[in-house]
Design a protein around this motif. Structure first.
Motif, PDB file in Angstrom:
ATOM      1  N   ARG A   1       7.106  30.252  39.472  1.00  0.00           N
ATOM      2  CA  ARG A   1       8.327  29.455  39.593  1.00  0.00           C
ATOM      3  C   ARG A   1       9.569  30.316  39.871  1.00  0.00           C
ATOM      4  NH1 ARG A   1       8.904  24.232  37.635  1.00  0.00           N
ATOM      5  NH2 ARG A   1       6.899  23.141  37.508  1.00  0.00           N
ATOM      6  N   ARG A   2       9.388  31.540  40.296  1.00  0.00           N
ATOM      7  CA  ARG A   2      10.529  32.423  40.560  1.00  0.00           C
ATOM      8  C   ARG A   2      11.568  31.770  41.465  1.00  0.00           C
ATOM      9  NH1 ARG A   2       9.784  38.307  39.915  1.00  0.00           N
ATOM     10  NH2 ARG A   2       7.647  38.755  39.294  1.00  0.00           N
ATOM     11  N   GLY A   3      11.108  31.138  42.530  1.00  0.00           N
ATOM     12  CA  GLY A   3      12.037  30.592  43.507  1.00  0.00           C
ATOM     13  C   GLY A   3      12.405  29.134  43.278  1.00  0.00           C
ATOM     14  N   THR A   4      11.990  28.557  42.159  1.00  0.00           N
ATOM     15  CA  THR A   4      12.218  27.129  41.917  1.00  0.00           C
ATOM     16  C   THR A   4      13.643  26.845  41.464  1.00  0.00           C
ATOM     17  OG1 THR A   4       9.894  26.880  41.308  1.00  0.00           O
ATOM     18  CG2 THR A   4      11.395  25.112  40.641  1.00  0.00           C
ATOM     19  N   TYR A   5      14.244  27.805  40.750  1.00  0.00           N
ATOM     20  CA  TYR A   5      15.544  27.566  40.128  1.00  0.00           C
ATOM     21  C   TYR A   5      16.606  28.476  40.731  1.00  0.00           C
ATOM     22  CZ  TYR A   5      12.116  25.744  36.859  1.00  0.00           C
ATOM     23  OH  TYR A   5      11.049  25.093  36.304  1.00  0.00           O
ATOM     24  N   ARG A   6      17.822  27.969  40.748  1.00  0.00           N
ATOM     25  CA  ARG A   6      18.921  28.694  41.379  1.00  0.00           C
ATOM     26  C   ARG A   6      19.120  30.081  40.763  1.00  0.00           C
ATOM     27  NH1 ARG A   6      25.344  27.086  41.099  1.00  0.00           N
ATOM     28  NH2 ARG A   6      26.103  28.750  42.457  1.00  0.00           N
ATOM     29  N   HIS A   7      19.018  30.155  39.432  1.00  0.00           N
ATOM     30  CA  HIS A   7      19.242  31.422  38.747  1.00  0.00           C
ATOM     31  C   HIS A   7      17.932  32.086  38.325  1.00  0.00           C
ATOM     32  CE1 HIS A   7      23.175  29.308  38.184  1.00  0.00           C
ATOM     33  NE2 HIS A   7      23.594  30.472  38.630  1.00  0.00           N
ATOM     34  N   GLY A   8      16.829  31.638  38.889  1.00  0.00           N
ATOM     35  CA  GLY A   8      15.565  32.321  38.710  1.00  0.00           C
ATOM     36  C   GLY A   8      14.896  32.069  37.371  1.00  0.00           C
ATOM     37  N   VAL A   9      14.093  33.028  36.961  1.00  0.00           N
ATOM     38  CA  VAL A   9      13.341  32.962  35.707  1.00  0.00           C
ATOM     39  C   VAL A   9      13.598  34.257  34.949  1.00  0.00           C
ATOM     40  CG1 VAL A   9      11.569  31.499  36.735  1.00  0.00           C
ATOM     41  CG2 VAL A   9      11.243  33.972  36.685  1.00  0.00           C
ATOM     42  N   CYS A  10      13.397  34.230  33.643  1.00  0.00           N
ATOM     43  CA  CYS A  10      13.617  35.434  32.846  1.00  0.00           C
ATOM     44  C   CYS A  10      12.701  35.444  31.634  1.00  0.00           C
ATOM     45  CB  CYS A  10      15.075  35.522  32.397  1.00  0.00           C
ATOM     46  SG  CYS A  10      15.471  37.088  31.571  1.00  0.00           S
ATOM     47  N   TRP A  11      12.117  36.609  31.368  1.00  0.00           N
ATOM     48  CA  TRP A  11      11.207  36.825  30.250  1.00  0.00           C
ATOM     49  C   TRP A  11      11.945  37.597  29.167  1.00  0.00           C
ATOM     50  CZ3 TRP A  11       6.450  35.214  28.952  1.00  0.00           C
ATOM     51  CH2 TRP A  11       5.735  35.933  27.992  1.00  0.00           C
ATOM     52  N   VAL A  12      11.933  37.075  27.942  1.00  0.00           N
ATOM     53  CA  VAL A  12      12.630  37.709  26.819  1.00  0.00           C
ATOM     54  C   VAL A  12      11.609  38.020  25.729  1.00  0.00           C
ATOM     55  CG1 VAL A  12      14.498  37.540  25.145  1.00  0.00           C
ATOM     56  CG2 VAL A  12      14.691  36.350  27.346  1.00  0.00           C
ATOM     57  N   GLU A  13      11.445  39.306  25.429  1.00  0.00           N
ATOM     58  CA  GLU A  13      10.513  39.746  24.396  1.00  0.00           C
ATOM     59  C   GLU A  13      11.236  39.780  23.056  1.00  0.00           C
ATOM     60  OE1 GLU A  13       7.861  40.514  22.178  1.00  0.00           O
ATOM     61  OE2 GLU A  13       7.069  40.793  24.203  1.00  0.00           O
ATOM     62  N   LEU A  14      10.745  39.000  22.090  1.00  0.00           N
ATOM     63  CA  LEU A  14      11.393  38.909  20.781  1.00  0.00           C
ATOM     64  C   LEU A  14      10.705  39.748  19.714  1.00  0.00           C
ATOM     65  CD1 LEU A  14      12.218  35.082  20.562  1.00  0.00           C
ATOM     66  CD2 LEU A  14      13.616  36.948  21.466  1.00  0.00           C
ATOM     67  N   ALA A  15       9.612  40.393  20.025  1.00  0.00           N
ATOM     68  CA  ALA A  15       8.870  41.123  18.995  1.00  0.00           C
ATOM     69  C   ALA A  15       9.712  42.213  18.348  1.00  0.00           C
ATOM     70  CB  ALA A  15       7.596  41.727  19.593  1.00  0.00           C
ATOM     71  N   GLY A  16      10.620  42.816  19.116  1.00  0.00           N
ATOM     72  CA  GLY A  16      11.440  43.878  18.564  1.00  0.00           C
ATOM     73  C   GLY A  16      12.703  43.412  17.892  1.00  0.00           C
ATOM     74  N   VAL A  17      12.953  42.090  17.864  1.00  0.00           N
ATOM     75  CA  VAL A  17      14.156  41.553  17.225  1.00  0.00           C
ATOM     76  C   VAL A  17      13.865  41.380  15.742  1.00  0.00           C
ATOM     77  CG1 VAL A  17      15.836  39.685  17.200  1.00  0.00           C
ATOM     78  CG2 VAL A  17      14.786  40.383  19.354  1.00  0.00           C
ATOM     79  N   ALA A  18      14.591  42.128  14.914  1.00  0.00           N
ATOM     80  CA  ALA A  18      14.238  42.188  13.499  1.00  0.00           C
ATOM     81  C   ALA A  18      14.807  41.045  12.677  1.00  0.00           C
ATOM     82  CB  ALA A  18      14.701  43.516  12.898  1.00  0.00           C
ATOM     83  N   ASP A  19      15.981  40.498  13.065  1.00  0.00           N
ATOM     84  CA  ASP A  19      16.596  39.463  12.234  1.00  0.00           C
ATOM     85  C   ASP A  19      17.398  38.501  13.096  1.00  0.00           C
ATOM     86  OD1 ASP A  19      18.956  40.921  12.825  1.00  0.00           O
ATOM     87  OD2 ASP A  19      18.683  42.126  11.034  1.00  0.00           O
TER      88      ASP A  19
END
Length: 862
Positions: A181-199
């Protein structure tokens, strides 16, 4: 670079590789070298500087033969003993690279072979929207129906959770949906990794940083919501289970505020919110025992196993002889993809039958001494990891457990600084790391995806890291390794800080390369604080202040407070000075008075440094920051005196990374002194230096637009403003776009072009509210009302603007002052004194929420 077409000797250092005679000369004498080692050297030397993966290298050296990878490692080790460590580099998990400098081949027809046709320069590439997805995703086995189902749900709903046990493949499935779906949306797609977010407090900043957006100041969640509100995109939050309630709250806020945003969450449990659609993912399908090989291969678990084994040994095939054992093995692994991959990594060494026998031993271990009530993920993956760990050599086990102190991913530089010691030299660490990558215990994050990163990074899988930490505790090494980690991070960051000003790397590239190091920096800083090590805190915190993006405003200010608190007069003076410089840079806009104090303290320390030092940049830099701070405080006498002291120190040979700071100070003096011609000239110089140092930030361009307008060049300002706005549209830099819209609005109004200005004003005001820029935009809203013949609105908006500046305690710059005065001059003749005073009082009391209705009344309304 293709291999040379001739058999001419290849010379490097004191060696000469004679391919035709199949011998290696050292200082003219034949060096002892085995046939296979010779072939490895030839294969690498014919591809200098190029990564040669192990599969390709083995095919070149042992064509048509089945050999184990340890044979290749043995030949490379033999070559290093003869050649030294500076000829062949190991790229863990990928292969080898010939890094020695080959002598140029002889000239042909008088033309050196190294001369290549000139390549015409190209325009700088516009950075692509960040996706954070791997350049190439692994094949998705056995998930055709799940992929179609998830794609359909995402199409119909804006908040979707992909739920299942750890290691089941939730992340990979979701990444495939994002990639499609990269080209489906005007502002694209984004992957956010939360494993390193401690709190929870770090959650909004982590999302903003992954998106690459600037959120401004204030409440982090509100700022993120405001920044994302205008975007149309698909955003995935991975590994949410450890912050489930906080992620649910954030998702609800984003879902309500941003109608163009679609959210995909991977977690071991649902969010349990009303708008959520849940797709549960089960383990891969398992074939019935006794099924033929061709039929078994149609099941995802078997297909995944076969593919992973073939990635290591291309000659492996599922056939009647091994199909039964493979099917039994997949059953033993519960069809969990991570466990299957771990097993497949060992298949070329052990063979499927012995691998299956090892699995039986593992289940015996799992049955005895394990809590049967433990969650399925812990029971299955723990057993798999224990079994896989048991197959490692002592050196590999040591490297594996010591990697567990790393937070997120790490560069080879950090891994070397952390792990190389009396137990393990550099090549031992790299070889062990290579093994861990091969066995799927360490993940290689390949460079690419529009970032400047050119070298791979390495990270333990989440479950593998948890197991490695248990091993670290069992070995009694956690305390020592955490201390080593903090010191290693400090050393890497020290080198990075020096590199920033060296001119060897562009600023944007530097920031992108440092971003993955922030998790380790935070972890190291936490340890240094707990240990009371002020010097280590200062070394780590100072570079973090330069590396943290503006979108993490709250974290930057909090870190600035912490850095200032740990500055101690007993610490090395260069370190103290560096800290005060970075404090000034962070505080210069939000807290100008405190920022000036920081600049003055940096300057006092810089003046005490050894004047005999050949590089006077430290003093130059401190003088420049102090001069800029003085000018912004309207202390022009002090600012000019500092510039006189600065100018003799400037070296024209310095890179733009250094020259920019003096140029910025000179422009500030010209701007605040009202010298519009000089401010414009210096603005062009500042922009040129900013671009030359590899920065694509819009701030220097915005300053130039302001200078053009102040100099009376409204047409030029409008042209530049239009270009800037268009360059930012479709990106995620809404913060910069807000400033750009205000710049363009000011230029259009200076040309009395109210028709073109009105839609720009609406866009500017919508963004100004989100980023607390009302004070900068309000003056132009007043002028727009006056030009449209709405004197009552003009008077109210002008008073509102003046009240905002007074409340902030800031002086207005020339363009805002000019716009306000002109708006009042146009409005005043239509209003009597009493009405004018009343309107000003009403305007000063207006609230932000009321401005839109006042500013954008229909044309002709008063």
């Amino acid at each position: 670079m293709d291999p040379p077409a001739t058999d001419a000797p290849l010379r490097f250092g004191s060696f000469e590789l004679q391919r035709h005679e199949r011998r290696l000369l050292l200082d003219g004498r034949v060096a002892p070298l085995g046939a296979r080692a010779f072939d490895v050297l030839v294969a690498l030397a014919e591809r200098p500087g190029r990564l040669v993966d192990k599969a390709t290298l083995m095919e070149l050296v042992w064509p048509g033969l089945v050999v184990q990878e340890n044979n290749l490692a043995a030949q490379v080790s033999a070559l290093r003993k003869l050649l030294g460590d500076a000829v062949i580099a190991t790229i863990p998990g990928r292969g080898y690279r010939f890094v020695a400098q080959l002598e140029a081949p002889p000239a042909v027809d008088g033309v050196p072979a190294s001369v290549a046709p000139a390549v015409p320069p190209t325009a700088p590439a516009v950075p692509a929207l960040r996706t954070n997805l791997p350049v190439e995703l692994p094949v998705l086995f056995g998930r055709t129906s799940e992929l179609a189902a998830l794609d359909e749900i995402v199409e119909r709903h804006r908040l979707v959770s992909v739920v299942g046990p750890g290691g089941v493949g939730k992340s990979l499935l979701t990444q495939h949906v994002l990639a499609a779906r990269r080209g489906t949306y005007r502002h694209g797609v984004c992957w956010v990794e939360l494993a390193g977010v401690a709190d929870a407090p770090a959650l909004p900043g982590a999302v903003a940083a992954a998106l690459g957006i600037e959120c401004g100041s204030g409440d982090a969640t509100q700022a993120l919501v405001a920044a994302v509100k205008p975007l149309t995109m698909l955003l995935a939050l991975d590994n949410a289970e450890h912050l489930l309630a906080d992620v649910a709250t954030l998702c609800l806020a984003l879902h309500r505020a941003a109608p163009g945003l679609r959210l995909l969450v991977t977690s071991q449990a649902p969010l349990h919110v009303g708008a959520e659609q849940v797709l549960r993912i089960d383990p891969l399908a398992l074939p019935e025992r006794g099924l033929a090989a061709a039929q078994a291969l149609q099941f995802g678990s078997v297909a995944l196993f076969v593919e992973r084994v073939q990635a290591i040994d291309r000659r492996f095939a599922l056939d009647a002889g091994n199909a039964g054992a493979v099917i039994e093995l997949c059953h033993a692994l519960d069809g969990l993809p991570l466990a299957i991959e771990l097993a497949a990594a060992r298949a070329p060494l052990l063979g499927v039958s012995r691998l299956l026998a090892s699995m039986r031993d593992r289940f015996a271990l799992l049955t005895h001494g394990r809590n049967r009530a433990a969650p399925e993920r812990q029971r299955t993956l723990q057993a798999t990891l224990e079994w896989s760990h048991g197959l490692l050599e002592a050196r590999e086990q040591r490297v594996f457990r010591r990697l567990s102190v790393l937070a997120g991913s790490a560069s080879l530089d950090l891994i070397e600084a952390l792990l190389v010691d009396r137990d393990d030299d550099l090549w031992s660490v790299l070889d062990a790391l290579d093994t861990l990558v091969d066995r799927s215990l360490v993940v290689v994050l390949a460079p690419g995806d529009g970032t400047a990163r050119i070298e791979p990074r390495y990270r333990l899988l989440e479950s593998a890291r948890a197991f490695a930490l248990q091993c670290l505790d069992h070995a009694g090494e956690r305390a020592a390794l955490r201390r080593r980690h903090a010191r290693a991070v400090a050393a890497v960051l020290d080198a990075a800080y020096d590199e920033y000003f060296s001119g060897r790397i562009g600023v944007d590239d530097w920031l992108q390369q440092r971003a993955p190091d922030l998790d380790n920096a935070r972890e190291a800083l936490h340890w240094a604080r707990a240990a009371g090590d002020r010097e280590l805190q200062l070394r780590i915190g100072t570079t973090m202040l330069r590396a943290l993006p503006p979108s993490l405003h709250d974290e930057r200010v909090a870190l600035a407070d912490a850095v200032e608190a740990c500055i101690d007069g007993h610490l090395p003076q260069p370190l103290q000075m560096k800290a005060w410089i970075e404090l000034n840079c962070v505080l210069a806009d939000p807290r100008k008075a405190r920022g000036r104090v920081a600049a003055e303290r940096a300057l006092a320390l810089a003046r005490e440094l050894d004047p005999a030092q050949p590089d006077r940049f430290a003093l130059y830099h401190a003088l420049a920051r102090a001069a800029s701070a003085a000018a912004q405080a309207d202390d022009l006498g002090t600012a000019r005196a500092l510039l006189q002291e600065l100018q003799p120190l400037e070296d024209p040979a310095w890179p733009p990374h250094r020259l920019l700071w003096g140029a910025e100070a000179v422009q500030w003096v010209a701007r605040m002194g009202g010298d519009t011609a000089e401010a414009l000239r210096r603005g062009h110089r500042l922009l040129a230096l900013d671009r030359a140092r590899g920065s694509h930030a819009s701030i220097a361009m915005g300053n130039l637009i302001d200078a053009e307008l102040a100099a009376g060049h409204a047409e030029s300002a409008a042209r530049l403003g239009t270009e800037l706005v268009e360059s930012l549209r479709g990106t995620r830099h809404e913060y910069s776009l807000a400033f750009a819209c205000i710049n363009l609005l000011a230029a259009l109004l200076a040309q009395d072009d109210a028709a073109r200005a009105r839609p720009v004003a609406q866009q500017a005001w919508a963004r100004a509210e989100a980023f607390e820029l009302q004070h900068a935009a309000a003056a132009y809203l007043a002028l727009l009302a006056a030009l449209e013949g709405r004197p009552r609105a003009a008077a109210q908006l002008a008073a509102y603007s003046q009240a905002l500046y007074a409340a902030r305690g800031e002086a207005r710059e020339q363009n805002e002052t000019t716009a306000t005065l002109r708006a009042l001059q146009l409005a005043r003749p239509s209003l009597d004194d009493a009405t004018f005073s009343q309107l000003k009082a009403e305007g000063a009391a207006l609230r932000d929420a009321e401005i839109g209705s006042v500013a954008f009344q229909p044309d002709g309304a008063s």
